[in-house]
Design an enzyme around this catalytic site. Structure first.
Site, PDB file in Angstrom:
ATOM      1  N   THR A 258      56.642 -34.103 -45.528  1.00  0.00           N
ATOM      2  CA  THR A 258      57.049 -32.809 -46.085  1.00  0.00           C
ATOM      3  C   THR A 258      58.403 -32.388 -45.542  1.00  0.00           C
ATOM      4  O   THR A 258      58.809 -32.789 -44.449  1.00  0.00           O
ATOM      5  CB  THR A 258      56.022 -31.706 -45.748  1.00  0.00           C
ATOM      6  OG1 THR A 258      55.914 -31.573 -44.328  1.00  0.00           O
ATOM      7  CG2 THR A 258      54.663 -32.022 -46.343  1.00  0.00           C
TER       8      THR A 258
ATOM      9  N   GLU B 279      56.309 -25.712 -46.268  1.00  0.00           N
ATOM     10  CA  GLU B 279      56.432 -27.166 -46.238  1.00  0.00           C
ATOM     11  C   GLU B 279      56.253 -27.696 -47.643  1.00  0.00           C
ATOM     12  O   GLU B 279      55.258 -27.371 -48.309  1.00  0.00           O
ATOM     13  CB  GLU B 279      55.396 -27.778 -45.307  1.00  0.00           C
ATOM     14  CG  GLU B 279      55.568 -27.377 -43.849  1.00  0.00           C
ATOM     15  CD  GLU B 279      54.478 -27.955 -42.970  1.00  0.00           C
ATOM     16  OE1 GLU B 279      54.621 -29.112 -42.532  1.00  0.00           O
ATOM     17  OE2 GLU B 279      53.478 -27.249 -42.747  1.00  0.00           O
TER      18      GLU B 279
END
Length: 306
Positions: A207, A255
């Site tokens: 991420t 994220e």
């Protein structure tokens, strides 16, 4: 589009201008209507279209405790206004000197510096000390001083007037899909990619950990289908907002997992457009259970994009 931050820089440079007045803090569909009308007026008269607004929200001076979070960054607002065809953006700092101006003095400021032939405002626009100036007062002055005042009706969606306040409420509730038609685009968070704990990569789903611009509003905690622009390309993705309760002690973060992306984004500024909320944030028994759920989230996002 030319951009100015001080009235002294623009004084006398334009004549016969068409001026859009407003805070334009979200450049939503209501704001877009006002700016577009000013652009149309300018093209008709042969003058410049000028968007006159403030670099800070007036409430940051009038009542700082009530000053709202940003719906758009300064850079994105500039980009959106330019896309509407404005020739000039005048974004000045709202300060106590402007706060104390009487409505008549504010009109003098407009006429002396911008020389308008047309001014466009929303029906709820107010100006001058204590917001005592009204569109009607502006129109009365225009008849005497030689400028037209255009007041488009408020834009409504499903019978509700579009406003920045309503849009903020929807975003804070995670209702990003409902906010999109009011904005006239998906809600966007821009920020710099910073190094996180690397847990997503460990789980097999790397991420980008995004630090949002200071003061920018962030949607409610949860998982969202998103579109991410890296500057070079756009990617579909899944974003999680929250403090990741499965791994306690983590600060709230954004994220994003970009589908089909392989590369390094650290230090780069990216833009995340929030399209739909997929689920609320949840606590899982451990890493494997979380990994399984991330897989389901990605599948749900792929179904959304189809």
């Amino acid at each position: 589009m030319e951009v100015y931050s001080r009235l002294s820089d623009i004084r006398g440079r334009f004549a016969n201008s068409a001026v859009a007045l407003g805070t334009f803090d979200g450049v939503h569909v209501g704001h877009q209507q006002i700016i577009s009308r000013a652009v149309a007026c300018a093209r008709k008269s042969g003058g410049a279209s000028i968007v006159f607004t403030f670099s800070n929200h007036p409430l940051s001076v009038i009542d700082p405790d009530r000053s709202p979070p940003l719906l758009v960054t300064a850079a994105y607002r500039e980009e959106l206004i330019a896309a509407l065809g404005a020739d000039v953006l005048l974004s000045v700092a709202f300060d106590h000197a402007l706060l104390e101006l009487s409505p008549a003095a504010f009109i003098d400021l407009l006429v002396d510096n911008l020389r308008p032939s047309c001014i466009v405002v929303g029906p709820n626009y107010s100006f001058g000390h204590r917001g005592e100036g009204t569109p009607e007062m502006l129109a009365d002055a225009g008849r005497i001083r030689g400028f037209e005042v255009v007041v488009p009706p408020a834009v409504t969606k499903d019978g509700t007037v579009v406003s920045s306040t309503l849009i903020r409420q929807l975003i804070l509730a995670g209702e990003v899909a409902a906010a999109s038609p009011l904005l006239g685009r998906p809600f966007r968070v821009s920020g710099t990619v910073s190094r996180g704990e690397g847990r997503g990569r460990t789980l097999g789903f790397p991420t980008a950990n995004i630090t949002a611009a200071a003061g920018q509003i962030v949607p409610a905690d949860g998982v969202y289908a998103v579109s991410v622009s890296t500057g070079d390309a756009s990617y579909r993705g899944v974003a999680n907002i929250g403090d990741n309760p499965t791994f306690k002690g983590k600060a709230r973060s954004i994220e994003a997992h970009l589908l089909g992306f392989a590369g390094d984004l650290y230090g780069r500024t990216i833009a995340v457009d929030f399209l739909a909320k997929l689920r609320d944030e949840q606590t899982f028994a451990g890493a494997e259970e979380l990994k399984d759920q991330i897989g389901r989230d990605i599948a749900a996002a792929e179904r959304f994009f189809k």
